[in-house]
Design a protein around this motif. Structure first.
Motif, PDB file in Angstrom:
ATOM      1  N   GLY A 104      39.676  28.851  27.776  1.00  0.00           N
ATOM      2  CA  GLY A 104      39.796  30.275  27.496  1.00  0.00           C
ATOM      3  C   GLY A 104      40.299  31.041  28.708  1.00  0.00           C
ATOM      4  O   GLY A 104      40.159  30.599  29.851  1.00  0.00           O
ATOM      5  N   TYR A 105      40.858  32.199  28.446  1.00  0.00           N
ATOM      6  CA  TYR A 105      41.459  33.014  29.505  1.00  0.00           C
ATOM      7  C   TYR A 105      40.461  33.944  30.200  1.00  0.00           C
ATOM      8  O   TYR A 105      40.843  34.674  31.104  1.00  0.00           O
ATOM      9  N   THR A 106      39.201  33.911  29.801  1.00  0.00           N
ATOM     10  CA  THR A 106      38.232  34.858  30.375  1.00  0.00           C
ATOM     11  C   THR A 106      38.077  34.670  31.878  1.00  0.00           C
ATOM     12  O   THR A 106      38.137  35.646  32.645  1.00  0.00           O
ATOM     13  N   TYR A 107      37.881  33.428  32.329  1.00  0.00           N
ATOM     14  CA  TYR A 107      37.694  33.192  33.766  1.00  0.00           C
ATOM     15  C   TYR A 107      38.986  33.413  34.560  1.00  0.00           C
ATOM     16  O   TYR A 107      38.961  34.133  35.569  1.00  0.00           O
ATOM     17  N   PRO A 108      40.140  32.855  34.156  1.00  0.00           N
ATOM     18  CA  PRO A 108      41.377  33.145  34.907  1.00  0.00           C
ATOM     19  C   PRO A 108      41.733  34.621  34.935  1.00  0.00           C
ATOM     20  O   PRO A 108      42.409  35.080  35.864  1.00  0.00           O
ATOM     21  N   LEU A 109      41.277  35.390  33.925  1.00  0.00           N
ATOM     22  CA  LEU A 109      41.583  36.814  33.875  1.00  0.00           C
ATOM     23  C   LEU A 109      41.011  37.557  35.080  1.00  0.00           C
ATOM     24  O   LEU A 109      41.587  38.557  35.541  1.00  0.00           O
ATOM     25  N   ILE A 110      39.881  37.068  35.598  1.00  0.00           N
ATOM     26  CA  ILE A 110      39.296  37.676  36.801  1.00  0.00           C
ATOM     27  C   ILE A 110      40.285  37.602  37.960  1.00  0.00           C
ATOM     28  O   ILE A 110      40.557  38.599  38.645  1.00  0.00           O
ATOM     29  N   PHE A 111      40.863  36.434  38.167  1.00  0.00           N
ATOM     30  CA  PHE A 111      41.796  36.246  39.275  1.00  0.00           C
ATOM     31  C   PHE A 111      43.159  36.861  38.968  1.00  0.00           C
ATOM     32  O   PHE A 111      43.847  37.338  39.873  1.00  0.00           O
ATOM     33  N   ALA A 112      43.536  36.870  37.690  1.00  0.00           N
ATOM     34  CA  ALA A 112      44.786  37.525  37.310  1.00  0.00           C
ATOM     35  C   ALA A 112      44.710  39.024  37.593  1.00  0.00           C
ATOM     36  O   ALA A 112      45.712  39.631  38.006  1.00  0.00           O
TER      37      ALA A 112
END
Length: 541
Positions: A104-112
């Motif tokens: 899911g994109y939830t965790y990478p969204l933090i760094f994005a």
């Protein structure tokens, strides 16, 4: 008239005296309250603790961040930073997990989000792209450390809390993992903070909505995060008198909101409705696709994994289990349950059991608080042994795959003929980070290794085919000189075998990076960079 005036004067003078006495009492009460604040250190609180303790913990984790300069597993880049870089800058590489929608994109969204802010401020230098996400993770880990200390201070006393805090801070594996951009790290952070709000006997901050929200968020980021919480959730449900209210008015609304949040985020980035948590469990648990990347015997966590992660804390953990009050049995049950569940999966890794390490620190701290005769030698042994492993694994072991990226960055930013440059990494797949550590659309290629999703019995990935006969693979792949990359990156163990190809195509070694004292069958102690030297043309890295 005079009598009345005298009586009124006495009356008002009495009121004034009583008012003055009350003022004194209020003043004395306020002074007493302030003195209590000074004694408890609550005059300068941050996150519910003394501000100096908070600043010390944050400063320690920042130092921790900069003293970890090695690689651990590919997921710390390929499932977080590489995805975030692709989200913001629209180039890079997404692994098979993203094409199959397992992540899911939830965790990478933090760094994005961090990358996007840096990009808008025109501060998206490669060094900031590397270090800011790790510093953010270090800050979150510091908050989790403080929450563990606060929890133990409520459950026991300040002395026990200090020893648990000491064990947490000097754990070599926590030092090694807590600043890495791994989903396991975020899972551990959320587990500790959720435990702070979990209804334990003696806790003053019980909040079912808060702790269940944090557990749900951890589940969204990494679905296996629910495993340690199964015994804790059952315990809460068993002890709760209003069971139906707990489920209908707390757990179900929290689950609905967090799952909806996850679905919306993944709908935006995948372009279709996707339940990644189901896909993750189906591939890794039901279909056991994870075994493609290695398998271990069922007892591995008990015989190797858990003792290695605990390190020299192990005897104190065992001693603490024997001494700790009965109310901490739920922590021990959580640890054993998690080890048993993960033992049933063939693919095993040290990082999978990282979230139960803080539970173990509770028993280690309880052990230290009860030591009398051997406390100072025990503390010295625990601190020095853990610092040795922490500094070695953080500064020495497996650092070559990060150091070599510096060489590639120099190729991008210091080379006048960058348009013709290209890089081939002939290493086990995902050995190095990728565009998140280069931040330049330089043509790069690595040996790929997606698992077999078709059910073919004779399936071989590109990396396996290469290592069966590296020289044959190279001659077959590059039959035309124009397709040859300008730079090759290899582990030292491969050099002798492909030396004829290097000589015939005029490759010269230009850089050497130390990697590890314990090379595996496909690696070596060093990493070599080779550059193709042609007459009349010189590419300098």
């Amino acid at each position: 008239m005079e009598r009345d005036g005298g009586g009124g004067s006495l009356f008002f003078r009495g009121l004034q005296n009583r008012s003055h006495e009350k003022m004194k009492l209020r003043t004395r009460k306020s002074t007493l309250y302030l003195s209590q604040q000074k004694r408890t250190g609550r005059g300068g609180d941050l996150l519910g603790e003394n501000i100096y303790l908070v600043l010390f913990t944050i400063a320690l984790r920042i130092c921790n961040c900069f003293l970890v300069q090695t690689s651990f597993v590919p997921d710390e880049y390929w499932q977080s930073l590489e995805v975030a870089h692709h989200m913001v800058f629209n180039y890079g590489y997404l692994t098979w997990e993203w094409t199959e929608r397992l992540r899911g994109y939830t965790y990478p969204l933090i760094f994005a989000s961090i990358y996007k802010i840096l990009h808008l401020l025109r501060k998206d230098s490669v060094q900031l792209l590397i270090w800011i996400p790790r510093l953010a993770q270090a800050l979150l880990s510091a908050i989790a450390d403080l929450r563990l200390y606060s929890l133990m201070k409520q459950l026991e006393n300040q002395q026990v809390a200090r020893w648990v805090f000491f064990c947490q801070l000097c754990s070599w594996f926590t030092w090694y993992c807590c600043t890495r951009t791994l989903t396991n790290t975020m899972e551990t952070v959320l587990t500790i903070i959720a435990l702070f709000y979990y209804p334990l006997e003696g806790s003053k901050f019980m909040n079912s909505v808060k702790y269940s929200s944090l557990v749900a968020l951890a589940f969204i980021i990494r679905p296996t995060a629910v495993i340690p919480w199964i015994p804790l959730l059952f315990r809460h449900f068993w002890q709760e008198q209003r069971k139906l209210d707990l489920i209908l008015h707390q757990f179900l609304p929290v689950g609905f909101v967090t799952l909806s949040f996850s679905l919306i985020i993944d709908r935006i980035f995948f372009g279709q409705w996707t339940l990644v948590q189901y896909n993750f469990l189906k591939f890794n648990v039901l279909q056991n696709v994870g075994s493609f990347y290695g398998s271990h015997p069922w007892h591995w966590y008990f015989s190797q994994g858990f003792p290695a992660v605990l390190g020299t804390h192990l005897p104190f953990f065992i001693h603490g289990c024997l001494l700790a009050p009965k109310r901490y049995r739920i922590f021990l049950v959580t640890v054993l349950w998690t080890l048993l569940v993960y033992s049933m999966l063939s693919h095993k890794e040290f990082r999978f059991i990282y979230p139960v390490l803080p539970f173990c620190m509770v028993f280690c701290g309880y052990s230290l608080s009860n030591l009398k005769l051997w406390k100072k030698p025990a503390l010295s042994f625990l601190f020095l042994s853990n610092m040795f492993f922490a500094l070695y694994t953080g500064l020495v072991h497996q650092r070559g795959t990060l150091d070599v990226m510096t060489n590639i960055r120099e190729l991008c930013y210091n080379n006048t003929d960058i348009s013709s440059a290209s890089v081939l990494m002939m290493m086990p797949c995902h050995s190095t980070p990728y565009y998140s550590h280069v931040h330049h659309p330089l043509p790069m290629r690595f040996l790929q290794c997606p698992p077999d999703l078709t059910g073919k019995g004779d399936y071989l990935v590109e990396a396996d085919i290469f290592y069966l006969n590296p020289l044959k693979w190279l001659y077959r792949e590059f039959q035309n000189d124009s397709t040859l990359p300008t730079h090759l990156i290899i582990f030292s163990i491969l050099e002798e075998e492909i030396n004829p190809f290097l000589i015939s195509n005029k490759y010269e070694r230009t850089a050497v990076f130390f990697h590890t004292h314990f090379p595996e069958s496909r690696t070596g102690s060093h990493i070599y960079v080779y550059e193709r030297k042609l007459k009349g043309k010189l590419n300098q890295t």
